[in-house]
Write an enzyme that holds these catalytic residues in place. Structure first.
Site, PDB file in Angstrom:
ATOM      1  N   GLY A  69       0.817  -1.220   0.000  1.00 18.50           N
ATOM      2  CA  GLY A  69       0.000   0.000   0.000  1.00 18.50           C
ATOM      3  C   GLY A  69       0.847   1.265   0.000  1.00 18.50           C
ATOM      4  N   PHE A  70       0.164   2.356   0.243  1.00 17.39           N
ATOM      5  CA  PHE A  70       0.769   3.693   0.239  1.00 17.39           C
ATOM      6  C   PHE A  70       1.908   3.778   1.271  1.00 17.39           C
ATOM      7  CE2 PHE A  70      -0.484   7.974   2.336  1.00 17.39           C
ATOM      8  CZ  PHE A  70       0.553   8.657   1.733  1.00 17.39           C
ATOM      9  N   GLY A  94       2.926   1.248   3.305  1.00 17.64           N
ATOM     10  CA  GLY A  94       3.678  -0.010   3.335  1.00 17.64           C
ATOM     11  C   GLY A  94       4.792  -0.041   2.306  1.00 17.64           C
ATOM     12  N   LEU A  96      -0.035  -2.979   9.118  1.00 18.47           N
ATOM     13  CA  LEU A  96      -0.608  -1.786   8.487  1.00 18.47           C
ATOM     14  C   LEU A  96      -1.914  -2.084   7.760  1.00 18.47           C
ATOM     15  CD1 LEU A  96       2.600  -0.314   6.735  1.00 18.47           C
ATOM     16  CD2 LEU A  96       1.747   0.198   9.018  1.00 18.47           C
ATOM     17  N   TYR A 138     -14.753   3.371  11.496  1.00 15.41           N
ATOM     18  CA  TYR A 138     -13.323   3.247  11.202  1.00 15.41           C
ATOM     19  C   TYR A 138     -12.497   3.494  12.473  1.00 15.41           C
ATOM     20  CZ  TYR A 138      -8.681   4.667   9.789  1.00 15.41           C
ATOM     21  OH  TYR A 138      -7.311   4.793   9.705  1.00 15.41           O
ATOM     22  N   LYS A 185      -9.899   1.128  14.652  1.00 10.85           N
ATOM     23  CA  LYS A 185      -8.490   1.486  14.902  1.00 10.85           C
ATOM     24  C   LYS A 185      -8.186   1.407  16.397  1.00 10.85           C
ATOM     25  CE  LYS A 185      -6.434   1.589  11.290  1.00 10.85           C
ATOM     26  NZ  LYS A 185      -5.142   0.947  11.074  1.00 10.85           N
ATOM     27  N   ASN A 187      -2.780  12.777   9.704  1.00  9.84           N
ATOM     28  CA  ASN A 187      -3.233  12.653   8.296  1.00  9.84           C
ATOM     29  C   ASN A 187      -2.044  12.521   7.343  1.00  9.84           C
ATOM     30  OD1 ASN A 187      -5.430  13.836   9.950  1.00  9.84           O
ATOM     31  ND2 ASN A 187      -6.508  13.659   8.005  1.00  9.84           N
ATOM     32  N   ARG A 240      -6.357  19.760  10.270  1.00 11.51           N
ATOM     33  CA  ARG A 240      -5.738  18.458  10.484  1.00 11.51           C
ATOM     34  C   ARG A 240      -4.224  18.663  10.517  1.00 11.51           C
ATOM     35  NH1 ARG A 240     -10.386  17.520  10.922  1.00 11.51           N
ATOM     36  NH2 ARG A 240     -11.595  15.735  10.170  1.00 11.51           N
TER      37      ARG A 240
HETATM   38  C1  UD1 Z   1      -7.770  10.397   7.811  1.00  8.86           C
HETATM   39  C2  UD1 Z   1      -7.688   9.040   7.195  1.00  8.86           C
HETATM   40  C3  UD1 Z   1      -7.704   7.971   8.218  1.00  8.86           C
HETATM   41  C4  UD1 Z   1      -6.591   8.220   9.188  1.00  8.86           C
HETATM   42  C5  UD1 Z   1      -6.763   9.601   9.762  1.00  8.86           C
HETATM   43  C6  UD1 Z   1      -5.635   9.910  10.672  1.00  8.86           C
HETATM   44  C7  UD1 Z   1      -8.634   8.608   5.047  1.00  8.86           C
HETATM   45  C8  UD1 Z   1      -9.871   8.442   4.271  1.00  8.86           C
HETATM   46  N1  UD1 Z   1      -8.810   8.870   6.338  1.00  8.86           N
HETATM   47  O1  UD1 Z   1      -9.054  10.618   8.409  1.00  8.86           O
HETATM   48  O2  UD1 Z   1      -7.512   6.713   7.608  1.00  8.86           O
HETATM   49  O3  UD1 Z   1      -6.610   7.269  10.203  1.00  8.86           O
HETATM   50  O4  UD1 Z   1      -6.749  10.553   8.714  1.00  8.86           O
HETATM   51  O5  UD1 Z   1      -4.470   9.728  10.022  1.00  8.86           O
HETATM   52  O6  UD1 Z   1      -7.530   8.531   4.546  1.00  8.86           O
HETATM   53  N2  UD1 Z   1     -12.707  16.582   3.268  1.00  8.86           N
HETATM   54  C9  UD1 Z   1     -13.212  17.498   2.369  1.00  8.86           C
HETATM   55  N3  UD1 Z   1     -13.379  17.102   1.084  1.00  8.86           N
HETATM   56  C10 UD1 Z   1     -13.066  15.851   0.654  1.00  8.86           C
HETATM   57  C11 UD1 Z   1     -12.542  14.915   1.587  1.00  8.86           C
HETATM   58  C12 UD1 Z   1     -12.380  15.329   2.887  1.00  8.86           C
HETATM   59  O7  UD1 Z   1     -13.514  18.639   2.730  1.00  8.86           O
HETATM   60  O8  UD1 Z   1     -13.225  15.598  -0.543  1.00  8.86           O
HETATM   61  C13 UD1 Z   1     -12.516  17.017   4.669  1.00  8.86           C
HETATM   62  C14 UD1 Z   1     -13.228  16.132   5.671  1.00  8.86           C
HETATM   63  O9  UD1 Z   1     -14.566  16.527   5.837  1.00  8.86           O
HETATM   64  C15 UD1 Z   1     -12.381  16.331   6.911  1.00  8.86           C
HETATM   65  C16 UD1 Z   1     -10.980  16.566   6.344  1.00  8.86           C
HETATM   66  O10 UD1 Z   1     -11.140  16.903   4.980  1.00  8.86           O
HETATM   67  O11 UD1 Z   1     -12.800  17.491   7.579  1.00  8.86           O
HETATM   68  C17 UD1 Z   1     -10.060  15.357   6.433  1.00  8.86           C
HETATM   69  O12 UD1 Z   1     -10.737  14.248   5.867  1.00  8.86           O
HETATM   70  P1  UD1 Z   1      -9.976  12.869   5.495  1.00  8.86           P
HETATM   71  O13 UD1 Z   1      -8.841  13.122   4.590  1.00  8.86           O
HETATM   72  O14 UD1 Z   1     -11.022  11.908   5.057  1.00  8.86           O
HETATM   73  O15 UD1 Z   1      -9.287  12.468   6.832  1.00  8.86           O
HETATM   74  P2  UD1 Z   1      -9.756  12.069   8.282  1.00  8.86           P
HETATM   75  O16 UD1 Z   1     -11.208  11.834   8.367  1.00  8.86           O
HETATM   76  O17 UD1 Z   1      -9.163  13.075   9.176  1.00  8.86           O
END
Ligand code: UD1
Length: 379
Positions: free
Chosen positions: A10-11, A13, A85, A191, A195, A220, A259
């Protein structure tokens, strides 16, 4: 030392396996090549293959699913350490594919641990990928009540476009603070629950059977190889895929949610330290940068660096299970393991872009958004 890396193709890994191999470890990659992540993309393991397609010396690649005791048992043969992972990773998707997420993440980990508990093995270290999502809302401070532990935001409040976190005691708006490992965990998505399960199960079984275990709470992660065709992946990859197709990144809420974006090579640094250092045993560590960035800024930085004149589309909609703010306090891993994040977001994002521009990025965001909307999970 021979290391088993579940999710090794994966990414994260694939970067980890390359780095371990370079450092002289033997690496056994175990991966189910999840179609949602891998279909349409080039193999992440190119650097670990010879021109004839066979793995380099010191690398083994096994196809396998963590839910299969037989496949996993074979993968555990003669390994000195396991880096676990393998997982399904979409927060939004986990809210309707509940069985699949629990099955892969919680049950897959249970299978691994039961093998370690019940069979003869040579594993002397277990590192598990946990997540910042287990905290729920990050740390917060109220001007009236001091440091507080906010709960999930109220639906009625958010319908009014009032996105910020409130103090659970006096209901004033609270400001985000760095989240440290002592903050009580409060998962707000399936999810995140899986975890937390993975983390707690590995630490408990590790302690009971004298297998030193470490849980790393990744914030993130972004970087090259984050699946561009997977609309359920992290936001930086989703926005890149949108921009490559000249579509506006779609931003939930007002875009001011934050984030902690950590480059994949810094994650590799943290895993390698956790693997090598005894001080890590039995512990949980945050792995981030200690810096918050708003989602709107991520969209803007990506568009600017990709030279796309596309403004983000601010939806003012809320995705069920999302938290408002969470960034890492990295003092513990810095002090105990000597971790030091090396890649700034503005620089690291260029790696992601350089790689993405070479890929066929299928933008499947609208499909994923429709799935959420249909179920009332984005509103
Ligand atoms: C992400 C990871 C998760 C990991 C966590 C901590 C993914 C899908 N989720 O969760 O596996 O455990 O970080 O490392 O990889 N958003 C938008 N537009 C979009 C997508 C997202 O505005 O098209 C916003 C979401 O509403 C959120 C933020 O971006 O507020 C982050 O979202 P996302 O990247 O999905 O991450 P997490 O939910 O924080």
């Amino acid at each position: 030392m021979k290391i088993l890396v579940t999710g090794g193709a994966g990414f994260v890994g694939s970067f980890l396996c390359e780095s371990l191999h370079k450092s002289g470890y033997e690496v056994r990659i175990f991966d189910n090549y999840e179609p949602q992540v891998h279909s349409g993309s080039q193999s992440n393991l190119g650097a670990l293959l010879q021109p004839n397609g066979l793995p380099l010396k010191g690398i083994e690649i096994l196809y396998g699913d963590t839910r299969s005791p037989t496949q996993l048992d074979a993968a555990l043969k003669d390994v000195d350490a396991v880096i676990h992972l393998a997982a399904q990773v979409g927060v939004g998707q986990s809210m309707y594919e509940i069985h699949r997420y629990v099955d892969h993440n919680t049950v897959g980990t249970a299978v691994l641990l039961e093998l370690l508990a019940s069979r003869k093995h040579s594993v002397k270290k277990l590192v598990v990928a946990s997540s910042m999502s287990i905290y729920g809302e990050g740390g917060a401070r109220c001007s009236n009540c001091g440091d507080v532990t906010p709960t999930l935001r109220d639906g009625g409040q958010m319908k009014l476009g009032d996105w910020e976190v409130r103090c659970p005691i006096c209901n004033r708006t609270a400001s985000p603070t760095a989240t440290n490992e002592l903050k009580p965990v409060l998962p707000t998505s399936i999810y995140a629950i899986t975890k937390r399960d993975q983390e707690e199960m590995c630490l408990v079984v590790g302690r009971a059977y004298d297998i030193p275990a470490v849980a790393l709470r990744f914030f993130n992660i972004y970087g090259p190889r984050q699946s561009l065709g997977n609309p359920y992946t992290g936001v930086a990859a989703i926005f890149s895929s949108r921009l490559l197709n000249n579509h506006a990144p779609v931003v939930f809420e007002d875009g001011n949610q934050t984030r902690d974006f950590v480059h994949v090579t810094d994650i590799v640094q943290a895993i390698t330290l956790a693997l090598a250092k005894d001080e890590a045993n039995g512990q949980v560590f945050n792995v981030g940068t200690g810096r918050p960035t708003s989602i709107k800024d991520v969209a803007t930085i990506l568009a600017r660096k990709m030279r796309r004149d596309v403004a983000p589309r601010i939806e003012n909609k809320f995705r069920e299970g999302d938290v408002r703010h969470c960034y890492a306090d990295i003092d513990k891993i810095r002090r105990h393991l000597g971790y030091k994040p090396a890649v700034e977001l503005e620089v690291g994002i260029e790696d992601l872009i350089a790689w993405a521009e070479d890929q066929q990025a299928e933008d499947r965001f609208e499909h994923a958004a429709a799935e959420l909307a249909k179920r009332g999970l984005a509103r």
